[in-house]
Design a protein around this motif. Structure first.
Motif, PDB file in Angstrom:
ATOM      1  N   LYS A  10       0.836  -1.205   0.000  1.00  0.00           N
ATOM      2  CA  LYS A  10       0.000   0.000   0.000  1.00  0.00           C
ATOM      3  C   LYS A  10       0.874   1.259   0.000  1.00  0.00           C
ATOM      4  O   LYS A  10       0.588   2.228  -0.720  1.00  0.00           O
ATOM      5  N   ALA A  11       1.954   1.219   0.808  1.00  0.00           N
ATOM      6  CA  ALA A  11       2.860   2.366   0.860  1.00  0.00           C
ATOM      7  C   ALA A  11       3.576   2.565  -0.470  1.00  0.00           C
ATOM      8  O   ALA A  11       3.754   3.701  -0.929  1.00  0.00           O
ATOM      9  N   ASP A  12       3.990   1.439  -1.103  1.00  0.00           N
ATOM     10  CA  ASP A  12       4.673   1.539  -2.407  1.00  0.00           C
ATOM     11  C   ASP A  12       3.751   2.135  -3.458  1.00  0.00           C
ATOM     12  O   ASP A  12       4.169   2.959  -4.278  1.00  0.00           O
ATOM     13  N   LYS A  13       2.498   1.721  -3.457  1.00  0.00           N
ATOM     14  CA  LYS A  13       1.545   2.253  -4.433  1.00  0.00           C
ATOM     15  C   LYS A  13       1.317   3.740  -4.210  1.00  0.00           C
ATOM     16  O   LYS A  13       1.244   4.522  -5.167  1.00  0.00           O
ATOM     17  N   ALA A  14       1.223   4.116  -2.941  1.00  0.00           N
ATOM     18  CA  ALA A  14       1.018   5.541  -2.635  1.00  0.00           C
ATOM     19  C   ALA A  14       2.231   6.369  -3.068  1.00  0.00           C
ATOM     20  O   ALA A  14       2.090   7.475  -3.613  1.00  0.00           O
ATOM     21  N   LYS A  15       3.424   5.847  -2.829  1.00  0.00           N
ATOM     22  CA  LYS A  15       4.649   6.550  -3.210  1.00  0.00           C
ATOM     23  C   LYS A  15       4.765   6.680  -4.720  1.00  0.00           C
ATOM     24  O   LYS A  15       5.134   7.738  -5.250  1.00  0.00           O
ATOM     25  N   ALA A  16       4.420   5.559  -5.416  1.00  0.00           N
ATOM     26  CA  ALA A  16       4.481   5.596  -6.881  1.00  0.00           C
ATOM     27  C   ALA A  16       3.484   6.593  -7.453  1.00  0.00           C
ATOM     28  O   ALA A  16       3.772   7.321  -8.408  1.00  0.00           O
ATOM     29  N   LYS A  17       2.321   6.628  -6.842  1.00  0.00           N
ATOM     30  CA  LYS A  17       1.285   7.555  -7.299  1.00  0.00           C
ATOM     31  C   LYS A  17       1.723   8.997  -7.084  1.00  0.00           C
ATOM     32  O   LYS A  17       1.522   9.871  -7.946  1.00  0.00           O
ATOM     33  N   GLN A  18       2.362   9.264  -5.935  1.00  0.00           N
ATOM     34  CA  GLN A  18       2.839  10.605  -5.625  1.00  0.00           C
ATOM     35  C   GLN A  18       3.949  11.033  -6.589  1.00  0.00           C
ATOM     36  O   GLN A  18       3.968  12.170  -7.077  1.00  0.00           O
ATOM     37  N   THR A  19       4.863  10.124  -6.912  1.00  0.00           N
ATOM     38  CA  THR A  19       5.951  10.415  -7.850  1.00  0.00           C
ATOM     39  C   THR A  19       5.415  10.720  -9.238  1.00  0.00           C
ATOM     40  O   THR A  19       5.852  11.663  -9.916  1.00  0.00           O
ATOM     41  N   SER A  20       4.468   9.950  -9.694  1.00  0.00           N
ATOM     42  CA  SER A  20       3.862  10.162 -11.017  1.00  0.00           C
ATOM     43  C   SER A  20       3.159  11.504 -11.093  1.00  0.00           C
ATOM     44  O   SER A  20       3.234  12.216 -12.088  1.00  0.00           O
ATOM     45  N   SER A  21       2.508  11.851  -9.969  1.00  0.00           N
ATOM     46  CA  SER A  21       1.796  13.131  -9.942  1.00  0.00           C
ATOM     47  C   SER A  21       2.773  14.299 -10.037  1.00  0.00           C
ATOM     48  O   SER A  21       2.539  15.268 -10.751  1.00  0.00           O
ATOM     49  N   ARG A  22       3.932  14.236  -9.364  1.00  0.00           N
ATOM     50  CA  ARG A  22       4.933  15.305  -9.438  1.00  0.00           C
ATOM     51  C   ARG A  22       5.527  15.417 -10.837  1.00  0.00           C
ATOM     52  O   ARG A  22       5.796  16.501 -11.331  1.00  0.00           O
TER      53      ARG A  22
END
Length: 498
Positions: A437-449
């Protein structure tokens, strides 16, 4: 030798495994009768097991003291070779305080007797049977109460998956059984269940000179838990029945079993349990075991069991109430009548140490009832001192075999390991899920930036191209400005010449 009527009253060893009954009101001499029977069996090489309700029977381990009334009774009945003697004794105690501990396992006791012990309903008994069945199928040893408790918890946790094979297992039913286990623990049941379990053979020892050991169960404290007392003695009879081989009609019993306060066995007992008692009493004689019930009132024993008891010793009964009168009549009618006296009337007139006796003759036929003076005991009348009891315990042949409890791996330990593994797996799965769950959230945040930066800034190549274009543009503009005058003058000059 029991005593003297108009003749010598004896109990034939060959018929002693046909069971017996000793009845009479409190204080009429039942304990002394039990004592002289135990002495006689021991002297003949027959081991004895007896419950000591008041502690008085413990004196059998010590030589009797010469007293005038004992010699007077011996002389009156013609007991010329009367003397005093101590008998080989082993003291036992379910609580391990006044003798060697007696233990058995939950599995050996079985669901029927444990249900009786805890007073379970039919539904609760059914759930207990399922627990035993699953434990057997999955190789889980049920040795003590914590094993049973763990197995019941396992049953409750797996109730839904077991429904198709075993029927509905209600968690509320399991909870009710667990509460009954707490009550059983408070009664001292946790001392009774465990290892090392009693080996029946240790109750059947003889001395080097051929005398049988008298096993005395300290039951004064045990009587405060009457269900535990009755269930234990029934278990013991059942174990004797199951473990001992068939011997037919031996010259003397392999063991004689005295069941004092026998009414406790039958009080509020379910039909299935009464059937088991009747079966054991009827069939155990072929194993060479004689069972003698000791109680105040013959009505305490069901007719189906009473019919199996061929040797009778009836002490005085008091006919103060209608039930007492009924008991007197019932006792009188069970004897083979003697035309010399009215049996029903004599029962109420018997003195202390006097009894009506009828035993089986060598053909197995009950003898005519006789009014008998019971012989005096050769051992000590009354209890022994605590120090004497302790010394007898240390000198017994089973000293050290049962005194230390053993707790080996069984259902409780295995189910605990299983639960720990499941908990670890669940924790690992939860942690993996959290990481995912944390990895998905981090990946989503990186993609958004990344998308935000692409909207706000150009790439390095774009900036390079734009800089070149801007430079070229400026240079072309400057050239045009510088050359614009020459161009104009050239055009105007050309026009004027024309």
């Amino acid at each position: 030798f029991l005593g003297q009527s108009e003749k010598r009253e004896e109990l034939f060893l060959k018929l002693a495994n046909r069971h017996g009954l000793i009845t009479g009101a409190t204080g009429t001499g039942k304990t002394v009768t039990l004592q002289i029977l135990a002495e006689g069996f021991s002297a003949a090489g027959v081991p004895v097991f007896a419950a000591d309700i008041k502690g008085d029977l413990s004196g059998i381990s010590r030589e009797g003291e010469p007293k005038d009334f004992l010699f007077k009774r011996a002389k009156k009945i013609g007991f010329d070779d009367y003397g005093f003697d101590a008998f080989p004794t082993v003291f036992w105690d379910l609580f391990g305080k006044q003798g060697h501990p007696i233990r058995t396992t939950i599995t050996e006791m079985g669901p029927l007797l444990i249900s009786r012990l805890m007073g379970l309903t039919d539904a609760q008994e059914g759930a207990l049977n399922i627990a035993f069945r699953i434990a057997d199928e999955e190789g889980l040893l049920l040795l003590d109460l914590k094993d049973l408790r763990a197995m019941l918890s396992e049953l409750a946790n797996r109730g839904s998956e077991l429904t198709s094979d075993y029927g509905n297992v209600n968690s509320r039913t399991i909870g009710a059984i667990q509460r009954r286990l707490i009550v059983l623990e408070e009664q001292g049941g946790e001392n009774f269940f465990g290892e090392p379990a009693l080996d029946i053979k240790d109750l059947m020892r003889t001395t080097r000179d051929g005398r049988g050991y008298i096993n005395i169960l300290a039951a004064d404290e045990l009587m405060q838990s009457p269900q535990l007392y009755a269930t234990f003695l029934l278990w013991l009879m059942s174990e004797l029945f199951e473990e001992m081989p068939e011997v037919g009609n031996p010259d003397k019993p392999k063991l004689v079993f005295f069941f004092d306060e026998a009414h406790l066995l039958f009080n509020e007992a379910p039909k299935s349990l009464l059937t088991k008692v009747e079966q054991v009493v009827r069939l155990i004689r072929s194993k060479g075991v004689g069972v003698y019930f000791v109680t105040q009132n013959p009505l305490d024993v069901p007719d189906t069991v009473l019919a199996q008891l061929g040797n009778r010793v009836q002490h005085a009964l008091r006919a103060f109430t209608p039930r007492d009168q009924k008991a007197v009549k019932a006792a009188a009618t069970t004897f083979r009548q003697n035309p010399k006296f009215d049996t029903e009337e004599v029962i109420t007139q018997l003195g202390v140490g006097e009894a009506l006796i009828s035993t089986l003759d060598l053909k197995g036929v009950p003898s005519m009832v006789e009014r008998t003076l019971i012989r005096p005991p050769s051992s000590q009348m009354g209890p022994v001192m605590p120090a004497q009891r302790t010394q007898t315990v240390k000198d017994s042949p089973v000293y050290g075999l049962y005194d230390q409890a053993v707790d080996r791996d069984s259902a409780f330990e295995k189910l605990r390991v299983k639960a720990e593994k499941i908990a670890e797996q669940q924790q690992a799965a939860a942690e993996a899920k959290e990481r995912e769950k944390a990895d998905k959230a981090k990946a989503k945040q990186t993609s958004s930036r990344s998308r935000g930066r692409s909207r706000r800034t150009d790439s390095a190549t774009d900036r390079f191209v734009k800089n070149i274009a801007s430079t070229v543009g400026r240079q072309v503009g400057n050239m045009l400005v510088r050359n614009s005058g020459s161009i104009v003058r050239g055009i105007l000059g050309s026009l004027l010449k024309r």
